[in-house]
Motif scaffolding. Structure first.
Motif: not given
Length: 509
Positions: A35-44, A191-196, A352-357
């Motif tokens: 239930t964390d943000n998308a950035f943390i979810k991907i890492g975990v 900031g690429a999308l990851n899918s599972f 999910g993912g995180l958009k960055v510049k």
């Protein structure tokens, strides 16, 4: 240093039932979602997949189908119990950390908050309470560490004056000076999308994303096969023998040690770690969606706050139709589809993912950058239906065309506002009509709320009543948006409003 805070038994991962340990997630199927943000979810989730693959990697589909979820859980929990001593956050051999960094007395040692998106550090202005750099608990530190080593942002906060392997030149710029931290290939330049695939529990979700040894052999980059996770290897530097094992093995790319880190109290020292091949080298992590362009090379689908990932389901599911010419593909979903849907009534897809510049090697979140994620659930029998993919393509294309006609109608309304020559209607450039951008965002914001209804309508069939009701609702949304942004304040405006108001059908064809 005393061993303290163990990631296997201490609770640190945010779930729908509160904090959980690694053992909890694989032992107890009542933990359904991270239930964390998308950035943390991907890492975990990268870490969970690595642990699971180390515990059990099936030879092929047949081997996978012979293993039940309880048997899989037992294999993973036994592995975690046997290797518990390798997962201490603090101690002589802290998890995913390099105590040798302490001796370099880095001038770039910084608060752990510097590696959390949207947290203000240094001279950055705090705009909200969330942006304030706070003292982190051990559980929060563990999450930052797991994320940083795989998908942290590039930039100057990374101290590349530190070189552990003698003579290693991979951290020097063109001017022979320490470079900024490199872009993580597991995060991407924007900031690429990851899918599972998603199952009924966290453990079930991890199992549905397992690769087989056959899958691994299909990837040239994984020439060393399954390999071992970094915590079982002797990583002594950026270019040591075991670093080579990490670069070309599957487990080495799931917990990739892109950064070497060391946590000292409330601060962290971070330097570039193992340099993996990137999309510019023609290599893309399996959970990312990409397209190969003969002229421009590989193009990765990035996170976009203005475009929820469910709108790209045709790209994620392109493997369902061998005749599809979309060009996009996600290898992880393609490899795992048959296993993820085996003996199941439903299956979900999370993206999910995180958009960055990225500017001059520095990655940061600013302006409209944000976390992005969506979850879509499918009926397995329908998903396997031959016409499902082509029907989905038609419906999503219909929504995109509605947006196009909506934008064109708004442009026409404002282009001819006050015009007395009905025989020569004009059309301004879209960028000159500011209402268009806001109207587009409003249209999709409302359509996003109907994503579940959209999938159910596709599952029901193009001629079904559910589909007609869905299209009727999206028609109403488009017309409501047009009415909101095209105000008729005079009789001439009203004539234009009627003349350019779009008309939509409540069927696909």
């Amino acid at each position: 240093m005393k061993n303290n805070f163990n990631l296997v038994t201490d609770k640190w991962i945010d779930t729908d039932k509160g904090l959980a340990s690694l053992y909890d997630l694989f032992f107890d199927t009542s933990y359904q979602r991270l239930t964390d943000n998308a950035f943390i979810k991907i890492g975990v989730f990268y870490l969970l997949r690595c642990i699971a693959q180390r515990s059990y990697t099936p030879v092929d589909d047949r081997d996978f189908k012979l293993c039940s979820l309880p048997e899989f859980q037992q294999k993973v929990t036994e592995y975690l119990t046997d290797h518990k001593d390798l997962f201490y956050l603090y101690g002589d051999k802290p998890f995913l950390q390099f105590p040798v960094l302490k001796q370099y007395n880095s001038t770039k040692k910084t608060s752990l908050g510097a590696f959390i998106p949207f947290v203000a550090c240094g001279n950055t202005v705090c705009l909200t309470q969330y942006s304030v750099d706070k003292k982190l608990s051990d559980a929060q530190k563990a999450k930052v560490l797991v994320t940083v080593q795989a998908v942290s942002l590039a930039g100057k906060r990374i101290d590349n004056s530190i070189v552990i392997t003698p003579g290693y030149k991979g951290k020097l710029s063109d001017k022979n000076k320490p470079s900024s931290g490199c872009v993580s290939p597991f995060f991407g330049y924007s900031g690429a999308l990851n899918s599972f695939f998603v199952g009924s529990s966290v453990a079930d979700s991890v199992m549905r994303n397992l690769l087989t040894l056959e899958d691994i052999k299909k990837n040239a980059i994984l020439s060393l096969g399954l390999g071992k996770p970094c915590w079982e290897l002797d990583i002594t530097g950026e270019d040591c023998p075991d670093a080579e094992v990490m670069r070309y093995s599957y487990l080495g790319r799931l917990v990739p040690l892109v950064r070497f880190c060391y946590i000292d109290g409330d601060e962290i020292t971070c330097t570039d770690g193992i340099k993996h091949l990137t999309e510019k080298d023609g290599v893309v992590p399996l959970s990312m969606t990409y397209m190969e362009d003969p002229k421009k090379g590989i193009k990765v689908k990035n996170a976009d706050p203005q475009r929820k990932p469910w709108r790209d389901l045709t790209a994620l599911l392109s493997y369902l139709d061998s005749t599809s010419n979309s060009g996009w593909r996600c290898k992880l979903l393609a490899y795992c589809f048959d296993r993820a849907t085996f003996s199941k009534e439903t299956v979900g897809i999370w993206s999910g993912g995180l958009k960055v510049k990225t500017n001059s090697g520095e990655q940061k979140v600013s302006g409209g950058d944000d976390f992005v994620e969506s979850y879509t659930e499918f009926d397995v029998s329908t998903l396997r239906r031959h016409s499902f993919y082509s029907d989905l393509v038609l419906v999503l294309d219909k929504l995109e065309k509605k947006e196009f006609y909506l934008r064109r109608s708004i442009v026409a309304f404002y282009s001819n506002r006050g015009s007395k020559d009905d025989n020569k209607p004009k059309l301004l450039p879209e960028k000159n009509v500011p209402q268009v951008k806001a109207a587009k965002e409003d249209y999709w914001r409302q359509c996003d709320l109907l994503s579940e209804q959209c999938i159910k309508a596709v599952e029901s069939g193009l001629e079904s009543e559910a589909m007609k009701q869905f299209l009727l609702k999206t028609n109403q949304i488009a017309l409501k948006v047009y009415d909101s942004y095209c105000h008729a304040s005079s009789s001439a405006d009203f004539i234009n409003w009627v003349k350019y108001r779009p008309h939509f059908k409540s069927e696909i064809k």
